[in-house]
Enzyme design. Structure first.
Site, mmCIF file in Angstrom:
data_model
loop_
_atom_site.group_PDB
_atom_site.id
_atom_site.type_symbol
_atom_site.label_atom_id
_atom_site.label_comp_id
_atom_site.label_asym_id
_atom_site.label_seq_id
_atom_site.Cartn_x
_atom_site.Cartn_y
_atom_site.Cartn_z
ATOM 1 N N GLU A 98 0.815 -1.216 0.000
ATOM 2 C CA GLU A 98 0.000 0.000 0.000
ATOM 3 C C GLU A 98 0.846 1.262 0.000
ATOM 4 O O GLU A 98 0.415 2.301 -0.486
ATOM 5 C CB GLU A 98 -0.929 0.013 1.221
ATOM 6 C CG GLU A 98 -2.148 -0.860 1.062
ATOM 7 C CD GLU A 98 -3.196 -0.618 2.135
ATOM 8 O OE1 GLU A 98 -4.311 -1.127 1.963
ATOM 9 O OE2 GLU A 98 -2.902 0.059 3.138
ATOM 10 N N HIS B 274 9.339 -26.267 -1.695
ATOM 11 C CA HIS B 274 8.806 -27.428 -2.408
ATOM 12 C C HIS B 274 7.659 -27.047 -3.337
ATOM 13 O O HIS B 274 7.002 -27.924 -3.904
ATOM 14 C CB HIS B 274 8.356 -28.490 -1.401
ATOM 15 C CG HIS B 274 9.498 -29.074 -0.628
ATOM 16 N ND1 HIS B 274 10.077 -30.289 -0.946
ATOM 17 C CD2 HIS B 274 10.197 -28.594 0.427
ATOM 18 C CE1 HIS B 274 11.070 -30.529 -0.105
ATOM 19 N NE2 HIS B 274 11.165 -29.517 0.737
ATOM 20 N N LYS C 280 -13.974 -1.117 -4.310
ATOM 21 C CA LYS C 280 -15.092 -0.856 -3.402
ATOM 22 C C LYS C 280 -16.252 -0.193 -4.147
ATOM 23 O O LYS C 280 -17.421 -0.549 -3.948
ATOM 24 C CB LYS C 280 -14.645 0.040 -2.243
ATOM 25 C CG LYS C 280 -13.658 -0.616 -1.288
ATOM 26 C CD LYS C 280 -13.274 0.345 -0.172
ATOM 27 C CE LYS C 280 -12.212 -0.244 0.736
ATOM 28 N NZ LYS C 280 -11.814 0.693 1.810
#
Length: 450
Positions: A291, A312, A426
């Site tokens: 951010e 892995h 949003k």
């Protein structure tokens, strides 16, 4: 002052040489001065810089008192928040507590079980959590500056209803603790109306920098971790990283190396640990840097990996994939606990050469071998040495990375203290949900989604 964090830059060579670090010193010092004088972008959100020494002592005492009340009242403590409202506290609790703290028998614990809600919108997650805790004594800490952030607001609606049905309104208000704005916002209004005990999110501290405020400190204190030690570690780090000499200041050196690598095309930084309890510290770090730096078409992409597990799965890519990666290893010098590997008479697994060695010794050789292998494959490695995982060093780590983040953002020419990009999804979500005022946008989006 206890032993400090130390930085090993040996395996960043030949990608970054010492003269390149020295070249950046004056620029980094200038960016640090900009932070200190509060003359740069986002200068209204620099309260985190002096928090370790200038925190509200009266509120700090109330946090510890509330934590004791919660520990004595509840079997389960629900922390409701998203992003910076929960990642810092979860990072501390997971780092310092027993790995399986929620699974210990009640007589083995002196603190409640701690669960996190409001960090997603999954009905399955919420239903499973409610099923788990419905018959237990519950306390809730809802954390939101505004009280209208979708994920925590939905979660709090659900838990508020549960507590009021279970204990009545009067009983519920004794079990709900709100961490929010000092004077305004939906949660502040509700908390004042209902009579919840409240704690303040400072106006000058952004969410991702808020772990050393009540946002992080109340849940951490409930977990039994010594919050005084956290603040002491952060205060010592603040003092140590005030030096303007790049030879002495590890924050300066970290900023210099990661930005020198960025300028050479190493655009992804992986924060790597060899301790599973550091997973959520990596999540906190990802938000802090993602951010702060990721804007204006710029920024180092923050990724995190848990080794040896991820060796892995991601090991192949790191070793031989696109060469745009560098790694920052967190090397824990002394584990909290030891396990000795025993000899086996049959030795069918061929591991008797490790007999009588500590598992941590094996883990450290895996770390050392990984640093060398990835370096040979073209991946520079920064190694940050941490003496141990304790409250004190959690405070040190938080301040180290926060200060480095502020300086690094300015060095990249961005405002590291805003996050305008998070509003885009949003707005789309609200429109698609039919929130009043988004009608025209809803029609446009629905057409695009056909």
């Amino acid at each position: 002052m206890e032993n400090s964090l130390s930085l090993d830059l040996t395996k960043t060579k030949p990608y970054v040489e010492e003269h390149e670090i020295q070249y950046l010193e004056s620029i980094i010092r200038e960016m640090d001065n900009t932070l200190g004088k509060k003359t740069g972008p986002g200068n209204k959100f620099l309260g985190w810089m002096d928090l370790p020494i200038n925190y509200n002592k009266e509120e700090f005492a109330r946090i510890k008192k509330a934590a004791e009340k919660i520990k004595n009242t509840c079997d389960v403590f629900i922390v409701i928040g998203i992003g910076g409202s929960y990642l810092g506290s979860r990072a501390a609790i997971e780092m310092i507590s027993n790995t399986f703290y929620n699974n210990l028998d009640k007589n083995q614990r002196t603190v409640p079980q701690i669960y996190f809600a409001g960090n997603n919108i999954s009905s399955t997650y919420m239903a499973d959590l409610l099923e788990l805790v419905k018959d237990k004594d519950i306390c809730v800490n809802v954390i939101s500056k505004s009280g209208t952030t979708t994920e925590p607001a939905i979660a709090f609606r659900i838990f508020k209803e549960l507590l009021e049905k279970k204990y009545g309104k009067e009983g519920a208000k004794e079990r709900i603790f709100a961490t929010t704005d000092a004077a305004k916002g939906a949660l502040r209004t509700l908390a004042d109306l209902e009579g919840y005990e409240t704690f303040v999110i400072p106006d000058d501290v952004g969410g991702r920098f808020s772990v050393l405020t009540p946002v992080g400190l109340l849940p951490i204190a409930v977990s039994g971790i010594d919050v005084d030690e956290i603040m002491k570690g952060a205060a010592d780090a603040r003092q140590e990283y005030s030096s303007d000499n790049i030879e002495k200041n590890h924050v300066y050196r970290y900023v210099a190396v990661r930005n020198a690598l960025y300028r050479k095309g190493k655009t992804t930084e992986m924060l790597v640990n060899f301790e599973p309890c550091l997973h959520y510290f990596g999540e906190w770090w990802k938000q802090l840097y993602g951010e702060s730096e990721g804007k204006d078409g710029k920024g180092i992409f923050p990724a995190a990996a848990d080794f040896s597990t991820d060796l892995h799965s991601m090991g192949q890519y790191i070793q031989e994939g696109l060469r745009n990666i560098f790694e920052t290893f967190i090397n824990v010098e002394n584990p909290r606990k030891s396990i000795i590997i025993k000899e086996d008479k049959e030795n069918l697994d061929g591991l008797n050469f490790l007999a009588e060695k500590d598992m941590d010794y094996v883990n450290h050789q895996a770390l050392r071998g990984t640093v060398l292998a990835h370096n040979d494959g073209g991946v520079p490695a920064i190694v940050l040495n941490v003496p141990e995982l304790s409250a004190y060093y959690f405070g040190q780590l938080v301040y180290f990375f926060e200060k480095a983040c502020g300086i690094s953002g300015y060095l990249q020419g961005v405002n590291p203290f805003d996050q305008p990009g998070v509003e885009a999804y949003k707005k789309n979500m609200f429109a698609l949900l039919g929130k009043p005022g988004y009608e025209d946008m809803k029609a446009t989006l629905e057409e695009r989604l056909k």
